[in-house]
Design a protein around this motif. Structure first.
Motif, PDB file in Angstrom:
ATOM      1  N   ILE A 196      -9.469   3.943   2.419  1.00  0.00           N
ATOM      2  CA  ILE A 196      -8.220   3.969   2.738  1.00  0.00           C
ATOM      3  C   ILE A 196      -7.623   2.404   2.286  1.00  0.00           C
ATOM      4  O   ILE A 196      -7.890   1.813   3.282  1.00  0.00           O
ATOM      5  N   ASN A 197      -7.133   2.158   1.278  1.00  0.00           N
ATOM      6  CA  ASN A 197      -6.495   0.965   0.828  1.00  0.00           C
ATOM      7  C   ASN A 197      -5.169   0.732   0.858  1.00  0.00           C
ATOM      8  O   ASN A 197      -4.677  -0.470   0.952  1.00  0.00           O
ATOM      9  N   ALA A 198      -4.347   1.926   0.804  1.00  0.00           N
ATOM     10  CA  ALA A 198      -2.857   1.580   0.717  1.00  0.00           C
ATOM     11  C   ALA A 198      -2.374   0.634   2.098  1.00  0.00           C
ATOM     12  O   ALA A 198      -2.794   0.841   2.974  1.00  0.00           O
ATOM     13  N   LEU A 211       0.482  11.144  -3.551  1.00  0.00           N
ATOM     14  CA  LEU A 211       0.456  11.107  -2.281  1.00  0.00           C
ATOM     15  C   LEU A 211       1.072   9.629  -1.650  1.00  0.00           C
ATOM     16  O   LEU A 211       0.788   8.667  -2.502  1.00  0.00           O
ATOM     17  N   ASP A 212       1.858   9.885  -0.674  1.00  0.00           N
ATOM     18  CA  ASP A 212       2.674   8.864  -0.100  1.00  0.00           C
ATOM     19  C   ASP A 212       2.061   8.753   1.326  1.00  0.00           C
ATOM     20  O   ASP A 212       2.435   9.686   2.176  1.00  0.00           O
ATOM     21  N   VAL A 213       1.516   7.705   1.720  1.00  0.00           N
ATOM     22  CA  VAL A 213       0.815   7.715   3.166  1.00  0.00           C
ATOM     23  C   VAL A 213       1.571   7.444   4.065  1.00  0.00           C
ATOM     24  O   VAL A 213       1.290   7.842   5.283  1.00  0.00           O
ATOM     25  N   ALA A 239      -4.109   4.011  -5.201  1.00  0.00           N
ATOM     26  CA  ALA A 239      -4.991   3.231  -6.228  1.00  0.00           C
ATOM     27  C   ALA A 239      -4.041   2.733  -7.455  1.00  0.00           C
ATOM     28  O   ALA A 239      -4.706   2.732  -8.412  1.00  0.00           O
ATOM     29  N   SER A 240      -2.731   2.770  -7.212  1.00  0.00           N
ATOM     30  CA  SER A 240      -2.094   2.622  -8.243  1.00  0.00           C
ATOM     31  C   SER A 240      -2.228   1.204  -8.874  1.00  0.00           C
ATOM     32  O   SER A 240      -2.007   1.103 -10.115  1.00  0.00           O
ATOM     33  N   ARG A 241      -2.661   0.145  -8.356  1.00  0.00           N
ATOM     34  CA  ARG A 241      -2.678  -1.349  -8.792  1.00  0.00           C
ATOM     35  C   ARG A 241      -3.543  -1.945  -7.680  1.00  0.00           C
ATOM     36  O   ARG A 241      -4.011  -1.618  -6.846  1.00  0.00           O
ATOM     37  N   GLY A 242      -3.805  -3.174  -7.952  1.00  0.00           N
ATOM     38  CA  GLY A 242      -4.295  -4.247  -7.107  1.00  0.00           C
ATOM     39  C   GLY A 242      -5.792  -3.693  -6.808  1.00  0.00           C
ATOM     40  O   GLY A 242      -6.536  -3.195  -7.797  1.00  0.00           O
ATOM     41  N   LEU A 243      -6.197  -3.974  -5.513  1.00  0.00           N
ATOM     42  CA  LEU A 243      -7.522  -3.593  -5.125  1.00  0.00           C
ATOM     43  C   LEU A 243      -7.966  -2.288  -5.274  1.00  0.00           C
ATOM     44  O   LEU A 243      -8.970  -1.878  -5.590  1.00  0.00           O
ATOM     45  N   GLY A 244      -7.109  -1.144  -4.931  1.00  0.00           N
ATOM     46  CA  GLY A 244      -7.257   0.212  -5.095  1.00  0.00           C
ATOM     47  C   GLY A 244      -7.549   0.543  -6.471  1.00  0.00           C
ATOM     48  O   GLY A 244      -8.634   1.135  -6.950  1.00  0.00           O
ATOM     49  N   ALA A 299      -1.970   8.093  -5.925  1.00  0.00           N
ATOM     50  CA  ALA A 299      -0.710   7.070  -6.158  1.00  0.00           C
ATOM     51  C   ALA A 299       0.398   7.891  -6.004  1.00  0.00           C
ATOM     52  O   ALA A 299       0.499   9.124  -5.725  1.00  0.00           O
ATOM     53  N   ARG A 300       1.453   7.093  -5.973  1.00  0.00           N
ATOM     54  CA  ARG A 300       2.847   7.440  -5.673  1.00  0.00           C
ATOM     55  C   ARG A 300       3.786   8.006  -6.596  1.00  0.00           C
ATOM     56  O   ARG A 300       4.477   8.771  -6.457  1.00  0.00           O
ATOM     57  N   ASP A 301       3.464   7.388  -7.929  1.00  0.00           N
ATOM     58  CA  ASP A 301       4.487   7.572  -9.060  1.00  0.00           C
ATOM     59  C   ASP A 301       3.753   8.260 -10.039  1.00  0.00           C
ATOM     60  O   ASP A 301       2.393   7.939 -10.531  1.00  0.00           O
ATOM     61  N   TRP A 337      -8.843 -13.223   0.246  1.00  0.00           N
ATOM     62  CA  TRP A 337      -7.356 -13.354  -0.060  1.00  0.00           C
ATOM     63  C   TRP A 337      -7.657 -13.497  -1.649  1.00  0.00           C
ATOM     64  O   TRP A 337      -8.283 -14.257  -2.323  1.00  0.00           O
ATOM     65  N   VAL A 338      -7.032 -12.282  -2.063  1.00  0.00           N
ATOM     66  CA  VAL A 338      -7.111 -11.820  -3.411  1.00  0.00           C
ATOM     67  C   VAL A 338      -5.926 -11.914  -4.232  1.00  0.00           C
ATOM     68  O   VAL A 338      -4.887 -11.611  -3.789  1.00  0.00           O
ATOM     69  N   ARG A 339      -6.196 -12.239  -5.522  1.00  0.00           N
ATOM     70  CA  ARG A 339      -4.950 -12.463  -6.597  1.00  0.00           C
ATOM     71  C   ARG A 339      -4.459 -10.926  -6.909  1.00  0.00           C
ATOM     72  O   ARG A 339      -4.929 -10.230  -7.923  1.00  0.00           O
ATOM     73  N   THR A 340      -3.496 -10.416  -6.071  1.00  0.00           N
ATOM     74  CA  THR A 340      -2.953  -9.318  -6.440  1.00  0.00           C
ATOM     75  C   THR A 340      -1.397  -9.304  -6.411  1.00  0.00           C
ATOM     76  O   THR A 340      -0.949 -10.509  -5.797  1.00  0.00           O
ATOM     77  N   ASP A 341      -0.531  -8.431  -6.410  1.00  0.00           N
ATOM     78  CA  ASP A 341       0.785  -8.405  -6.160  1.00  0.00           C
ATOM     79  C   ASP A 341       0.919  -9.002  -4.633  1.00  0.00           C
ATOM     80  O   ASP A 341       1.844  -9.899  -4.388  1.00  0.00           O
ATOM     81  N   LEU A 368       4.304  -8.961  12.156  1.00  0.00           N
ATOM     82  CA  LEU A 368       4.185  -7.534  11.942  1.00  0.00           C
ATOM     83  C   LEU A 368       3.243  -7.183  11.197  1.00  0.00           C
ATOM     84  O   LEU A 368       2.172  -6.273  11.663  1.00  0.00           O
ATOM     85  N   TYR A 369       2.750  -7.606  10.225  1.00  0.00           N
ATOM     86  CA  TYR A 369       1.644  -7.267   9.052  1.00  0.00           C
ATOM     87  C   TYR A 369       0.217  -7.441  10.179  1.00  0.00           C
ATOM     88  O   TYR A 369      -0.635  -6.786  10.168  1.00  0.00           O
ATOM     89  N   ARG A 370       0.274  -8.706  10.702  1.00  0.00           N
ATOM     90  CA  ARG A 370      -0.954  -9.032  11.752  1.00  0.00           C
ATOM     91  C   ARG A 370      -0.911  -7.916  12.764  1.00  0.00           C
ATOM     92  O   ARG A 370      -2.115  -7.315  12.975  1.00  0.00           O
TER      93      ARG A 370
END
Ligand SMILES: NC(=O)c1ccc[n+]([C@@H]2O[C@H](COP(=O)([O-])OP(=O)(O)OC[C@H]3O[C@@H](n4cnc5c(N)ncnc54)[C@H](OP(=O)(O)O)[C@@H]3O)[C@@H](O)[C@H]2O)c1
Length: 221
Positions: free
Chosen positions: A75-77, A50-52, A8-13, A31-33, A175-179, A143-145
């Motif tokens: 679960i968004n990460a 948490l680092d998944v 949940a650090s940024r973007g959709l989360g 979040a990780r940091d 398709w969302v405007r995030t990083d 790979l992502y697919r």
């Protein structure tokens, strides 16, 4: 309502956190940091590190959420990995990073989350239409697919394992405007999350194991 958002650090989360908080929910978010954890606290969430993709980090989640009963878990990460447009073989490191984050992460998280669900809970994995095999018309980012096709299979098995306990679904968030989505994407995060929250509020146990677009449309595998 008691809500858990993983990644949940940024973007959709982060937008899930904002909107559920605005709706009055109690939020636990990861979040990780440290900067992101502080940001989550400023948004009124209980923030957990948490680092998944890290087995030790994920194995600590169970005791951190011991005693919680979540109504909604997301679960968004996720990571995209190296962008490709054809048959570029991923490096072993890139394969591991994408598969460990997008597939092994949920497979480690789901058993722990299963112990912390309220009655009639909803569990969502943020997958992607890019994981759908039917109707695919180009081979970009294979790979992502593959990772999102795999996590849809993971979601289906989780829905069977948790039948009678939780409604488990996966989402294409649009398709969302995030990083990750980039500035030229179709919709903003606010629209995507508002849609997914509406779907989460309306799904029934009979919907478990389904793949939904953010606007509630059912998607083919
Ligand atoms: N944007 C789109 O158009 C789109 C379309 C389809 C599907 N999706 C999916 O939607 C989800 C969110 O995407 P997004 O657009 O918000 O992407 P993003 O802006 O790149 O954010 C990715 C999120 O995942 C977290 N994350 C990555 N690796 C992690 C790890 N090992 N442990 C914990 N957290 C980790 C990031 O945390 P850090 O800040 O620590 O890196 C960040 O919070 C992803 O699963 C993605 O595949 C997005």
């Amino acid at each position: 309502m008691n809500v858990l958002i993983i990644g949940a650090s940024r973007g959709l989360g982060l937008e899930f956190v904002r909107q559920y908080r605005a709706a009055g929910a109690r939020i636990t978010a990861t979040a990780r940091d440290d900067a992101a954890l502080e940001r989550l606290r400023e948004h009124g969430a209980r923030a957990l590190k948490l680092d998944v993709a890290d087995a030790a980090s994920v194995s600590g989640l169970a005791w951190l959420i011991d005693g919680e009963r979540f109504d909604v878990v997301v679960i968004n990460a996720g990571v995209l990995g190296a962008r490709t447009d054809g048959l570029q073989t991923p490096t072993a490191a890139d394969f591991d990073a994408v598969m460990h984050t997008n597939v092994l992460g949920p497979m480690r998280l789901l058993p722990q989350i299963a112990e912390a669900l309220a009655a009639d809970a909803r569990v969502a994995i943020v997958s992607s239409q890019m994981g759908a095999i039917a109707g695919r018309s180009n081979p970009s980012n294979w790979l992502y697919r593959a990772s999102k096709a795999a996590v849809n299979s993971v979601m289906k098995d989780a829905s069977l394992a948790l039948a009678g306990q939780a409604t488990v679904i996966s989402f294409h968030p649009g398709w969302v405007r995030t990083d990750m989505g980039g500035a030229g994407a179709d919709i903003d995060a606010s629209t995507s999350i508002a849609g997914m929250r509406t779907v989460l509020a309306s799904v029934k146990p009979a919907d478990t194991g389904s793949f939904f677009n953010y606007d509630g449309r059912r998607l083919a595998w």
